[in-house]
Design an enzyme around this catalytic site. Sequence first.
Site, PDB file in Angstrom:
ATOM      1  CE  LYS A  12      38.650  46.178  40.836  1.00  0.00           C
ATOM      2  NZ  LYS A  12      38.951  46.840  42.082  1.00  0.00           N
TER       3      LYS A  12
ATOM      4  CG  ASP B 240      43.081  49.815  46.762  1.00  0.00           C
ATOM      5  OD1 ASP B 240      41.847  49.913  46.810  1.00  0.00           O
ATOM      6  OD2 ASP B 240      43.678  48.741  46.926  1.00  0.00           O
TER       7      ASP B 240
ATOM      8  CG  HIS C  24      37.790  50.835  48.069  1.00  0.00           C
ATOM      9  ND1 HIS C  24      37.005  49.837  47.557  1.00  0.00           N
ATOM     10  CD2 HIS C  24      39.048  50.585  47.631  1.00  0.00           C
ATOM     11  CE1 HIS C  24      37.752  49.004  46.849  1.00  0.00           C
ATOM     12  NE2 HIS C  24      39.002  49.441  46.874  1.00  0.00           N
ATOM     13  CG  LEU C  25      34.435  57.685  47.863  1.00  0.00           C
ATOM     14  CD1 LEU C  25      33.564  58.545  46.943  1.00  0.00           C
ATOM     15  CD2 LEU C  25      35.139  58.565  48.893  1.00  0.00           C
ATOM     16  NE  ARG C  26      35.286  50.658  52.770  1.00  0.00           N
ATOM     17  CZ  ARG C  26      36.009  49.805  52.062  1.00  0.00           C
ATOM     18  NH1 ARG C  26      35.611  49.391  50.878  1.00  0.00           N
ATOM     19  NH2 ARG C  26      37.154  49.365  52.538  1.00  0.00           N
TER      20      ARG C  26
ATOM     21  CB  ALA D 262      42.397  43.310  52.915  1.00  0.00           C
TER      22      ALA D 262
ATOM     23  CG  HIS E 239      45.062  47.386  43.532  1.00  0.00           C
ATOM     24  ND1 HIS E 239      45.160  46.087  43.105  1.00  0.00           N
ATOM     25  CD2 HIS E 239      43.770  47.554  43.894  1.00  0.00           C
ATOM     26  CE1 HIS E 239      43.990  45.505  43.215  1.00  0.00           C
ATOM     27  NE2 HIS E 239      43.131  46.375  43.680  1.00  0.00           N
TER      28      HIS E 239
ATOM     29  CG  LEU F 269      43.969  41.253  50.216  1.00  0.00           C
ATOM     30  CD1 LEU F 269      42.642  40.508  50.284  1.00  0.00           C
ATOM     31  CD2 LEU F 269      45.131  40.277  50.013  1.00  0.00           C
TER      32      LEU F 269
ATOM     33  CG  HIS G  94      41.582  51.551  42.799  1.00  0.00           C
ATOM     34  ND1 HIS G  94      41.582  50.371  42.095  1.00  0.00           N
ATOM     35  CD2 HIS G  94      41.097  51.244  44.034  1.00  0.00           C
ATOM     36  CE1 HIS G  94      41.124  49.398  42.864  1.00  0.00           C
ATOM     37  NE2 HIS G  94      40.824  49.908  44.058  1.00  0.00           N
TER      38      HIS G  94
ATOM     39  CG  HIS H 248      41.433  42.521  43.013  1.00  0.00           C
ATOM     40  ND1 HIS H 248      41.546  43.364  44.099  1.00  0.00           N
ATOM     41  CD2 HIS H 248      42.135  41.400  43.338  1.00  0.00           C
ATOM     42  CE1 HIS H 248      42.266  42.776  45.039  1.00  0.00           C
ATOM     43  NE2 HIS H 248      42.638  41.581  44.606  1.00  0.00           N
TER      44      HIS H 248
HETATM   45  O1  DOR Z   1      42.956  45.983  50.547  1.00  0.00           O
HETATM   46  C1  DOR Z   1      41.941  46.045  49.876  1.00  0.00           C
HETATM   47  N1  DOR Z   1      40.819  46.616  50.355  1.00  0.00           N
HETATM   48  N2  DOR Z   1      41.948  45.511  48.658  1.00  0.00           N
HETATM   49  C2  DOR Z   1      40.838  45.413  47.917  1.00  0.00           C
HETATM   50  O2  DOR Z   1      40.901  44.914  46.831  1.00  0.00           O
HETATM   51  C3  DOR Z   1      39.528  45.870  48.457  1.00  0.00           C
HETATM   52  C4  DOR Z   1      39.726  46.884  49.492  1.00  0.00           C
HETATM   53  C5  DOR Z   1      38.483  47.157  50.297  1.00  0.00           C
HETATM   54  O3  DOR Z   1      37.405  47.335  49.717  1.00  0.00           O
HETATM   55  O4  DOR Z   1      38.565  47.226  51.518  1.00  0.00           O
HETATM   56 ZN    ZN Z   2      40.554  48.712  45.721  1.00  0.00          ZN
END
Ligand code: DOR
Ligand code: ZN
Length: 345
Positions: A99, A247, A15-17, A263, A174, A219, A13, A136
């Site tokens: 997702k 995450d 996030h790479l943006r 978040a 998560h 989150l 899990h 999620h």
């Molecule tokens: O804290 C979080 N950041 N929770 C998420 O579900 C998304 C993530 C984000 O993409 O920044």
């Molecule tokens: Zn996430």
Amino acid sequence: MQTLTITRPDDWHLHLRDGDAMKSVLPDTASRFARAIVMPNLKPPVTTVALAAAYRQRILSALPAGASFQPLMTLYLTDNTPAAEIDAAQSSGFVHGVKLYPAGATTNSDAGVTGLAKCDATLARMEKLGLPLLVHGEATDPAVDVFDREAVFIDTVMLPLLKKFPGLRVVFEHITTKDAADFVIGATSNVAATITAHHLLLNRNAMFQGGMRPHHYCLPVLKRETHRQALVKAATSGNPKFFLGTDSAPHGKRTKEAACGCAGCYTAHAGIELYAEAFDASSALDKLEGFASFHGPDFYRLARNTDRITLIRKAWQVPTEQAFLADDVLVPLRNGENIAWSLQE
Ligand code: DOR
Ligand code: ZN
């Protein structure tokens, strides 16, 4: 134990943006993990196989020379995702999950699902083809207390979902509560969960230690100590339903340290080291390899990695910030403080 050699882990899990942000964070993950399940919550979201293919190419092009990292792509489920897109995803060979963001639950979830009943045909196809749904798991009703959203989600969404689609392969992403850990333990073998390092290491006091701590806000939000302990117990139990998902969610310092801060905790800079610390604190380093390197590929029906990494019990200091965008920096978890385990280069 002073060193620990394990099969190279994967991050289930992440996030790479995109663009410059992705380019700056990707080396942290690629130098530790062989593969990662890449979250689709871009702006606009990755809703089709064609968009996932293009995003995958951008990730591969941004990799440092010589890196053999493999991005495992996901689709962002909407109210209107056609069942035919699931067929295309399954036959693509590079999409490994879909997702579910309940609309409004978190960062870039506005295009998410407003009512799961709208997705019945699509979910039925996923159940039939065995394509995992990555969830999620937070209720979005604003009347629900923020600390109860995961538990309420289990009762109001997860249980009805699995009743309707008992064979659906589900990753409860998560997880943050004893409720979720117990639910996953008691569920059938097609239900698994990822656990972050920050939820193993921190409880909700960390958000308010001497003042507001925006870099500990993510989150689902950190929970009370009893929940942290239940997560540690699940992660270190050897149960194959639990596996590593950082995450890691990079946001620029200015967007975190704001009146309405984003978040997400950035943890990719120490993506395996933080888990080593958490498992070590429970005298469970012997369980780290299963959690980090075996249970994930087994669930996703992929081959386990064959090369290895070595962790050393040697403290190192995390920089206070690191490069991110031209006009903003990233504040990594533990900034300015020590982490007890290092990765042998
Ligand atoms: O804290 C979080 N950041 N929770 C998420 O579900 C998304 C993530 C984000 O993409 O920044
Ligand atoms: Zn996430």
